[in-house]
Write a protein that holds these residues in place. Structure first.
Motif, PDB file in Angstrom:
ATOM      1  N   UNK A   7       0.821  -1.202   0.000  1.00 43.20           N
ATOM      2  CA  UNK A   7       0.000   0.000   0.000  1.00 43.20           C
ATOM      3  C   UNK A   7       0.861   1.262   0.000  1.00 43.20           C
ATOM      4  N   UNK A   8       2.048   1.191   0.656  1.00 43.85           N
ATOM      5  CA  UNK A   8       2.927   2.341   0.732  1.00 43.85           C
ATOM      6  C   UNK A   8       4.245   2.012   0.058  1.00 43.85           C
ATOM      7  N   UNK A   9       4.681   2.847  -0.877  1.00 37.51           N
ATOM      8  CA  UNK A   9       5.915   2.618  -1.608  1.00 37.51           C
ATOM      9  C   UNK A   9       6.948   3.655  -1.183  1.00 37.51           C
ATOM     10  N   UNK A  10       7.939   3.219  -0.402  1.00 34.89           N
ATOM     11  CA  UNK A  10       8.969   4.122   0.079  1.00 34.89           C
ATOM     12  C   UNK A  10       9.776   4.634  -1.109  1.00 34.89           C
ATOM     13  N   UNK A  11       9.905   5.949  -1.215  1.00 39.97           N
ATOM     14  CA  UNK A  11      10.608   6.597  -2.331  1.00 39.97           C
ATOM     15  C   UNK A  11      10.014   6.204  -3.689  1.00 39.97           C
ATOM     16  N   UNK A  12       8.793   5.712  -3.699  1.00 40.65           N
ATOM     17  CA  UNK A  12       8.144   5.350  -4.958  1.00 40.65           C
ATOM     18  C   UNK A  12       8.674   4.093  -5.604  1.00 40.65           C
ATOM     19  N   UNK A  13       9.357   3.228  -4.852  1.00 45.37           N
ATOM     20  CA  UNK A  13       9.953   2.012  -5.411  1.00 45.37           C
ATOM     21  C   UNK A  13       8.906   0.906  -5.517  1.00 45.37           C
ATOM     22  N   UNK A  14       8.740   0.356  -6.728  1.00 44.98           N
ATOM     23  CA  UNK A  14       7.784  -0.720  -6.992  1.00 44.98           C
ATOM     24  C   UNK A  14       8.462  -2.068  -7.213  1.00 44.98           C
ATOM     25  N   UNK A  15       9.726  -2.047  -7.626  1.00 49.12           N
ATOM     26  CA  UNK A  15      10.397  -3.292  -8.045  1.00 49.12           C
ATOM     27  C   UNK A  15      11.906  -3.099  -7.921  1.00 49.12           C
ATOM     28  N   UNK A  16      12.617  -4.177  -7.474  1.00 47.00           N
ATOM     29  CA  UNK A  16      14.080  -4.170  -7.408  1.00 47.00           C
ATOM     30  C   UNK A  16      14.586  -5.528  -7.868  1.00 47.00           C
ATOM     31  N   UNK A  17      15.690  -5.523  -8.623  1.00 49.96           N
ATOM     32  CA  UNK A  17      16.325  -6.783  -9.000  1.00 49.96           C
ATOM     33  C   UNK A  17      17.800  -6.563  -9.310  1.00 49.96           C
ATOM     34  N   UNK A  18      18.625  -7.554  -8.940  1.00 51.20           N
ATOM     35  CA  UNK A  18      20.011  -7.602  -9.398  1.00 51.20           C
ATOM     36  C   UNK A  18      20.036  -8.332 -10.734  1.00 51.20           C
ATOM     37  N   UNK A  19      20.760  -7.772 -11.713  1.00 54.09           N
ATOM     38  CA  UNK A  19      20.817  -8.418 -13.023  1.00 54.09           C
ATOM     39  C   UNK A  19      22.035  -7.941 -13.792  1.00 54.09           C
ATOM     40  N   UNK A  20      22.906  -8.888 -14.179  1.00 51.94           N
ATOM     41  CA  UNK A  20      24.046  -8.599 -15.047  1.00 51.94           C
ATOM     42  C   UNK A  20      24.889  -7.439 -14.525  1.00 51.94           C
ATOM     43  N   UNK A  21      25.241  -7.500 -13.248  1.00 53.57           N
ATOM     44  CA  UNK A  21      26.056  -6.466 -12.592  1.00 53.57           C
ATOM     45  C   UNK A  21      25.350  -5.123 -12.497  1.00 53.57           C
ATOM     46  N   UNK A  22      24.047  -5.148 -12.593  1.00 58.34           N
ATOM     47  CA  UNK A  22      23.257  -3.936 -12.437  1.00 58.34           C
ATOM     48  C   UNK A  22      22.202  -4.130 -11.351  1.00 58.34           C
ATOM     49  N   UNK A  23      21.711  -3.005 -10.843  1.00 57.45           N
ATOM     50  CA  UNK A  23      20.556  -3.013  -9.951  1.00 57.45           C
ATOM     51  C   UNK A  23      19.422  -2.325 -10.698  1.00 57.45           C
ATOM     52  N   UNK A  24      18.329  -3.033 -10.917  1.00 56.51           N
ATOM     53  CA  UNK A  24      17.194  -2.516 -11.676  1.00 56.51           C
ATOM     54  C   UNK A  24      16.083  -2.086 -10.723  1.00 56.51           C
ATOM     55  N   UNK A  25      15.585  -0.890 -10.910  1.00 58.04           N
ATOM     56  CA  UNK A  25      14.485  -0.368 -10.102  1.00 58.04           C
ATOM     57  C   UNK A  25      13.316   0.021 -11.005  1.00 58.04           C
ATOM     58  N   UNK A  26      12.124  -0.445 -10.657  1.00 58.41           N
ATOM     59  CA  UNK A  26      10.902   0.100 -11.229  1.00 58.41           C
ATOM     60  C   UNK A  26      10.288   1.032 -10.205  1.00 58.41           C
ATOM     61  N   UNK A  27       9.837   2.201 -10.635  1.00 57.93           N
ATOM     62  CA  UNK A  27       9.306   3.195  -9.708  1.00 57.93           C
ATOM     63  C   UNK A  27       7.941   3.685 -10.179  1.00 57.93           C
ATOM     64  N   UNK A  28       7.327   4.517  -9.354  1.00 59.54           N
ATOM     65  CA  UNK A  28       6.000   5.036  -9.690  1.00 59.54           C
ATOM     66  C   UNK A  28       6.065   6.033 -10.846  1.00 59.54           C
ATOM     67  N   UNK A  29       7.290   6.416 -11.247  1.00 60.80           N
ATOM     68  CA  UNK A  29       7.419   7.385 -12.347  1.00 60.80           C
ATOM     69  C   UNK A  29       8.365   6.908 -13.442  1.00 60.80           C
ATOM     70  N   UNK A  30       8.695   5.608 -13.489  1.00 61.69           N
ATOM     71  CA  UNK A  30       9.567   5.099 -14.543  1.00 61.69           C
ATOM     72  C   UNK A  30      10.478   4.001 -14.048  1.00 61.69           C
ATOM     73  N   UNK A  31      11.755   4.062 -14.415  1.00 61.03           N
ATOM     74  CA  UNK A  31      12.706   3.067 -13.904  1.00 61.03           C
ATOM     75  C   UNK A  31      14.111   3.645 -13.865  1.00 61.03           C
ATOM     76  N   UNK A  32      14.959   3.025 -13.057  1.00 64.71           N
ATOM     77  CA  UNK A  32      16.357   3.409 -12.930  1.00 64.71           C
ATOM     78  C   UNK A  32      17.235   2.162 -13.012  1.00 64.71           C
ATOM     79  N   UNK A  33      18.458   2.357 -13.483  1.00 63.18           N
ATOM     80  CA  UNK A  33      19.440   1.284 -13.516  1.00 63.18           C
ATOM     81  C   UNK A  33      20.731   1.794 -12.887  1.00 63.18           C
ATOM     82  N   UNK A  34      21.187   1.098 -11.850  1.00 59.84           N
ATOM     83  CA  UNK A  34      22.442   1.417 -11.181  1.00 59.84           C
ATOM     84  C   UNK A  34      23.461   0.316 -11.450  1.00 59.84           C
ATOM     85  N   UNK A  35      24.746   0.665 -11.375  1.00 62.46           N
ATOM     86  CA  UNK A  35      25.781  -0.362 -11.371  1.00 62.46           C
ATOM     87  C   UNK A  35      25.778  -1.026  -9.995  1.00 62.46           C
TER      88      UNK A  35
END
Length: 357
Positions: A7-35
């Protein structure tokens, strides 16, 4: 790690995954990819040039390519919840769109495979043919519990809760002939727990499967070739929600996090020695009377208020075991374990990837 059901999404985070040396984030306004060092590599959020802003509830990237798979989520989804978008980042364009009759809970890309997860079904597509080749019914899967190994020697193992409570199905979706109408992939059923499956994880090579139930006291390790139970690991005696399970690259170690705010490190070296023998066992070896439950080699308290996801990180020191952890609160840090000195893990490189709005 899917958070869109909360019900509550801290910092708007909807999804997180480690993949291919990256950290993938889905958010309430799009997505981000971190190393995996916590450096922002790519962001598609609140882009003024995009007219249709909205939430991304799941994201995956295909190895050695610019192809992303996206599903929508959150209070204001970016597109239909029954749709999967394949986005080519080099072309900056949608290369395929799949529409279904039911909401999509998760999506995954591996080699020539697109895996789509629903509440009670998983379907597998051939990317080269862009058609469905496999379909499996599952237990009611609200939180999209499943796991797919990396593709090794054309093998790619998919594990998910089967139609019966506590049971897991293992399928090799890599060796399946996309053009065959009668070819049946390797499949194995495992009766893993008496209660519902809460968490699954596969080793990168797909040889080992770790499972836990809603009780969260035991983690069971299985050989995926034959479904033989190799060992039981005890997280604790109190019930807990298991958040994440991860194997080391050499299958010698396993880490577990839970809602107890602790990370447990287990030694699996003796299990690796049993793989070849157990794969040749008869059914009688599948039914031993008792298994000893091993306690963790070491543990560490972790500073996260919420769900956690982990993976083993590379280390130049063979005595230093490093585990990367991301939290649903936007945190990222590393936990270092010294196998010679022992003791609790030490937290280093803590940072907040998401700033408070």
């Amino acid at each position: 790690m899917i958070l869109s059901h909360r019900k509550k999404h801290i910092h708007g985070i909807l999804f997180i995954n480690f993949r291919l040396n990256y950290i993938l984030y889905g958010t309430i306004s799009g997505f981000r990819i971190y190393s995996n060092s916590g450096q922002l590599k790519y962001s598609v959020e609140n882009d003024p040039q995009q007219r249709n802003l909205g939430g991304i509830g799941g994201i995956d990237v295909l190895e050695s390519s610019n192809l992303f798979a996206l599903i929508a989520g959150g209070p204001l989804p970016k597109f239909d919840l029954k749709r999967v978008i394949l986005w080519d980042d080099a072309q900056k364009d949608v290369v395929a769109q799949l529409d279904f009759s039911l909401p999509v809970k998760a999506v995954c890309l591996r080699n020539n495979r697109l895996i789509v997860v629903f509440h009670s079904k998983i379907v597998v597509y051939s990317l080269s043919l862009m058609k469905q080749i496999l379909s499996f019914d599952t237990y009611w899967n609200e939180h999209a519990i499943f796991y797919v190994s990396e593709s090794v020697d054309d093998r790619c193992i998919l594990a998910f809760p089967s139609k019966h409570k506590g049971q897991i199905q293992i399928v090799d979706i890599g060796l399946y002939d996309d053009h065959s109408q009668i070819n049946i992939p390797y499949s194995c059923m495992i009766t893993g727990h008496s209660s519902s499956i809460a968490s699954l994880s596969l080793s990168a090579d797909g040889k080992l499967l770790a499972t836990s139930s809603k009780k969260g006291t035991l983690i069971r390790i299985w050989n995926t070739k034959g479904g033989v139970l190799l060992h039981e690991l005890r997280r604790g005696t109190d019930e807990a929600d298991i958040y994440s399970i991860a194997f080391s690259a050499d299958n010698c170690l396993l880490c577990v996090t839970s809602d107890k705010g602790t990370l447990h490190l287990f030694n699996l070296e003796k299990i690796d020695k049993q793989i070849n023998q157990s794969s040749q066992s008869t059914m009688s070896s599948y039914l031993p009377k008792y298994f000893s439950s091993d306690w963790s080699l070491s543990q560490s308290s972790i500073p996260v208020q919420g769900h956690t996801l982990l993976e083993f990180s590379k280390s130049n020191d063979p005595e230093d075991i490093v585990v990367d952890i991301v939290g649903s609160d936007g945190s990222f840090f590393k936990v270092h374990f010294n196998l010679v000195k022992g003791g609790e893990g030490a937290i280093q490189s803590y940072r907040q990837l998401f700033k408070k709005s």
